[in-house]
Design an enzyme around this catalytic site. Structure first.
Site, mmCIF file in Angstrom:
data_model
loop_
_atom_site.group_PDB
_atom_site.id
_atom_site.type_symbol
_atom_site.label_atom_id
_atom_site.label_comp_id
_atom_site.label_asym_id
_atom_site.label_seq_id
_atom_site.Cartn_x
_atom_site.Cartn_y
_atom_site.Cartn_z
ATOM 1 N N LYS A 185 -17.820 -17.230 2.220
ATOM 2 C CA LYS A 185 -19.232 -17.119 2.609
ATOM 3 C C LYS A 185 -20.101 -16.383 1.597
ATOM 4 O O LYS A 185 -19.641 -15.454 0.938
ATOM 5 C CB LYS A 185 -19.331 -16.358 3.933
ATOM 6 C CG LYS A 185 -18.713 -17.094 5.092
ATOM 7 C CD LYS A 185 -18.728 -16.217 6.323
ATOM 8 C CE LYS A 185 -18.283 -16.999 7.550
ATOM 9 N NZ LYS A 185 -18.331 -16.144 8.745
ATOM 10 N N ARG A 229 0.823 -1.216 0.000
ATOM 11 C CA ARG A 229 0.000 0.000 0.000
ATOM 12 C C ARG A 229 0.853 1.261 0.000
ATOM 13 O O ARG A 229 0.471 2.272 -0.600
ATOM 14 C CB ARG A 229 -0.940 -0.005 1.202
ATOM 15 C CG ARG A 229 -2.053 -1.017 0.989
ATOM 16 C CD ARG A 229 -3.040 -0.991 2.102
ATOM 17 N NE ARG A 229 -4.203 -1.796 1.731
ATOM 18 C CZ ARG A 229 -4.893 -2.545 2.587
ATOM 19 N NH1 ARG A 229 -4.561 -2.585 3.857
ATOM 20 N NH2 ARG A 229 -5.937 -3.230 2.170
HETATM 21 P P1 ADP Z 1 -11.475 -12.514 -0.759
HETATM 22 O O1 ADP Z 1 -10.602 -11.949 0.324
HETATM 23 O O2 ADP Z 1 -10.694 -12.793 -2.006
HETATM 24 O O3 ADP Z 1 -12.696 -11.690 -1.002
HETATM 25 P P2 ADP Z 1 -12.825 -14.277 1.077
HETATM 26 O O4 ADP Z 1 -12.259 -13.488 2.197
HETATM 27 O O5 ADP Z 1 -14.263 -14.204 0.819
HETATM 28 O O6 ADP Z 1 -12.008 -13.941 -0.273
HETATM 29 O O7 ADP Z 1 -12.510 -15.816 1.301
HETATM 30 C C1 ADP Z 1 -11.213 -16.311 1.342
HETATM 31 C C2 ADP Z 1 -11.129 -17.528 2.207
HETATM 32 O O8 ADP Z 1 -12.089 -18.509 1.845
HETATM 33 C C3 ADP Z 1 -9.787 -18.193 2.044
HETATM 34 O O9 ADP Z 1 -9.041 -17.972 3.205
HETATM 35 C C4 ADP Z 1 -10.121 -19.667 1.835
HETATM 36 O O10 ADP Z 1 -9.342 -20.548 2.629
HETATM 37 C C5 ADP Z 1 -11.569 -19.758 2.220
HETATM 38 N N1 ADP Z 1 -12.247 -20.847 1.515
HETATM 39 C C6 ADP Z 1 -12.345 -21.010 0.196
HETATM 40 N N2 ADP Z 1 -12.979 -22.157 -0.108
HETATM 41 C C7 ADP Z 1 -13.292 -22.750 1.069
HETATM 42 C C8 ADP Z 1 -13.963 -23.957 1.424
HETATM 43 N N3 ADP Z 1 -14.426 -24.799 0.503
HETATM 44 N N4 ADP Z 1 -14.097 -24.252 2.744
HETATM 45 C C9 ADP Z 1 -13.629 -23.391 3.673
HETATM 46 N N5 ADP Z 1 -13.002 -22.225 3.401
HETATM 47 C C10 ADP Z 1 -12.839 -21.905 2.119
#
Ligand code: ADP
Ligand code: MG
Length: 391
Positions: A196, A37
Site C-alpha cells: 500500500k 531477534r
Molecule cells: P514490507 O513488510 O517489506 O514493508 P509490506 O508489508 O508493505 O512490505 O508489503 C508486503 C506485502 O505486499 C506482501 O505480503 C505482498 O504479497 C504484498 N504485495 C506485493 N505486491 C502486491 C500486489 N501487486 N498485489 C497485492 N499484494 C501485493
C-alpha cells in the site's frame, strides 16, 4: 553521530543495568517460531553480562493490551536466552519487580513490559518505577525506536549522559541508516514496493526529495497507475490514496528525479490457484485481471538502474512474492542489490524475508531489524527513543 554507545558508559563494572531489548519473537503455545531477534540481542547482552553486577533485560512481546496475558509471556524467551548465552537467566514475572538477592553477574529477564498500561502510554511514573533499581540504561531495541513508549522514551530520559547508551544493534542500525539519510553517495536509488501507498506515504514524500531515482513496484504501483489515468482491472488499489500518489508524481517531476513505474506487469485471474498468468504492458491491463508482479522489461530496467547506483534503500516487495509464480520481480531486485557495488540497505518485514529467500542476505550491506522504524528513520523525522538517548 551524537548517539552514546556502550563504550561511552561510565563505571560499567559492577553496575546494575536495565537493558531494553527487542525480544519480540513470534511465540505460539510457548514455542519460539523464529529466534532471529533473540540472536540479534546476544552481542550486547554478552558485553553487558561480562561487566555488570546485574543486567535486567526487558522487552515487549506481541500485542499485549496493558494487562498480564499468558499468551504473550516472555517466559519461553528466558529459556531460549539461557540456551543461547550458556548462562542462567532468572525470569522475573513482573517487570516492576527485580531481584535484590541476586549474585553478581546475574542476568534477569523481566516479564513483558506491555502487561502494564504505562508502557504504551509513555507514563513517567511507570518509567521511574521500571528504572529505579538500575544505575545504567541501555537500549538495543531499534524495532521500537520510532515509538514513544515508556521503556524507550521516558525511561531513557531519566538517565544522564554517561549512564545511558545504545547497544550494538541500535548503533549499527543508526550508522547504516544515517549513511542513507545524511548526504548519501549519489546516485542514490530507492526501491519502494509492498502492498500500500498509505503505510508508506511519509517515506515516499521524503525520498522524492533525496533520491536520483525512485523505482516503484508491488501493489502500491497500481495506485500510481490510477493516478496516471491507467486502468488496473481487479488489482489491489487504494482509491483514497490516488491524490497522494498524484502529488508524489508531481513532486518527482518538479525535482527532476527519475520516477519509474513498471512498464510491464505480471497479471493473473487469482492469487490462490491461478488459472491464467500473463505479462502485459502496464497500459493494457485487462479489466478482469489483477497485477501481481513487475514484468520482465521492468525487471531489466530496475537491474540496470541499480547497477549504476552508489546508495540503495529498498523497502517492500515488487509483487506477491509469497507465491512462486509472482516472485521473479522481487527476487530480481534482491539479486541486483546483492550484485551492486552500492551501499545497500533493506528494511521491512517482507522485504527482509525476500532477501533471505533469494539467498543473498550476506551480500546486502545492512538488513534492518526494524521495518516501521527504518521507514520512519528514512523520513528524517526524529525518533523518540534515539532522541531520548541523545538527550
Ligand atoms: P514490507 O513488510 O517489506 O514493508 P509490506 O508489508 O508493505 O512490505 O508489503 C508486503 C506485502 O505486499 C506482501 O505480503 C505482498 O504479497 C504484498 N504485495 C506485493 N505486491 C502486491 C500486489 N501487486 N498485489 C497485492 N499484494 C501485493
Ligand atoms: Mg510488512
Amino acid at each position: 553521530m551524537n548517539l552514546p554507545v556502550l563504550a561511552d558508559l561510565d563505571n560499567v563494572d559492577g553496575a546494575r543495568i536495565l537493558a531494553r531489548l527487542d525480544l519480540n519473537a513470534p511465540v505460539r503455545d510457548g514455542v519460539i517460531l523464529d529466534d532471529t531477534r533473540i540472536v540479534a540481542a546476544l552481542p550486547t547482552l554478552r558485553w553487558l553480562t561480562e561487566r555488570a553486577e546485574i543486567v535486567a533485560a526487558c522487552s515487549h512481546l506481541g500485542k499485549a493490551g496493558g494487562a498480564p496475558d499468558p499468551a504473550f509471556s516472555l517466559a519461553p524467551v528466558a529459556v531460549a536466552l539461557e540456551k543461547a548465552l550458556g548462562r542462567p537467566v532468572r525470569f522475573i514475572p513482573d517487570c516492576l519487580d527485580t531481584a535484590n538477592d541476586a549474585e553478581p553477574g546475574t542476568l534477569l529477564l523481566l516479564e513483558n513490559l506491555r502487561f502494564h498500561p504505562g508502557e504504551k502510554a509513555n507514563d513517567p511514573d511507570f518509567a521511574a518505577r521500571l528504572a529505579e533499581p538500575y544505575d545504567h540504561y541501555v537500549n538495543d531495541a531499534f524495532g521500537t525506536a520510532h515509538r514513544a513508549h515508556a521503556s524507550v522514551e521516558a525511561a531513557a530520559r531519566i538517565y544522564p549522559r554517561g549512564r545511558k547508551a545504545a547497544g550494538f544493534l541500535m548503533e549499527r542500525e543508526v550508522a547504516a541508516l544515517d549513511r542513507v539519510v545524511d548526504d548519501p553517495a549519489q546516485p542514490f536509488v530507492a526501491v519502494v514496493g509492498g502492498a500500500k501507498v498509505s503505510t508508506k506515504t511519509a517515506p515516499l514524500e521524503a525520498l522524492v526529495g533525496r533520491v536520483s531515482s525512485l523505482l516503484i513496484g508491488g501493489g502500491m504501483a497500481n495506485t500510481f497507475f490510477l493516478a496516471q489515468g491507467l486502468e488496473v482491472g481487479r488489482s489491489l488499489v487504494e482509491e483514497e490514496m490516488v491524490e497522494t500518489a498524484r502529488s508524489v508524481l508531481d513532486a518527482a517531476v518538479e525535482r527532476g528525479i527519475e520516477f519509474v513505474l513498471p512498464s510491464d506487469v505480471v497479471i493473473t485471474d487469482a492469487i490462490d490457484n491461478p488459472q491464467q498468468v500473463d505479462v502485459v504492458a502496464s497500459d493494457t491491463i485487462p479489466s478482469d485481471m489483477m497485477v501481481v508482479d513487475i514484468g520482465p522489461e521492468a525487471r531489466a530496467r530496475y537491474r540496470e538502474v541499480l547497477s549504476l547506483s552508489r546508495t540503495v534503500f529498498w523497502n517492500g516487495p515488487m509483487g506477491v512474492f509469497e507465491v512462486a509464480d509472482f516472485a521473479a520481480g522481487t527476487l530480481a531486485v534482491a539479486e541486483a542489490l546483492a550484485e551492486s557495488p552500492a551501499f545497500t540497505v533493506v528494511g521491512g518485514g517482507e522485504s527482509v524475508m525476500a532477501v533471505r529467500q533469494a539467498g543473498v542476505i550476506g551480500d546486502i550491506d545492512h538488513v534492518s531489524t526494524g521495518g516501521g522504524a527504518s521507514l520512519q528513520f528514512i523520513t528524517g523525522e526524529s525518533m523518540p527513543a534515539i532522541a531520548a538517548l541523545e538527550s
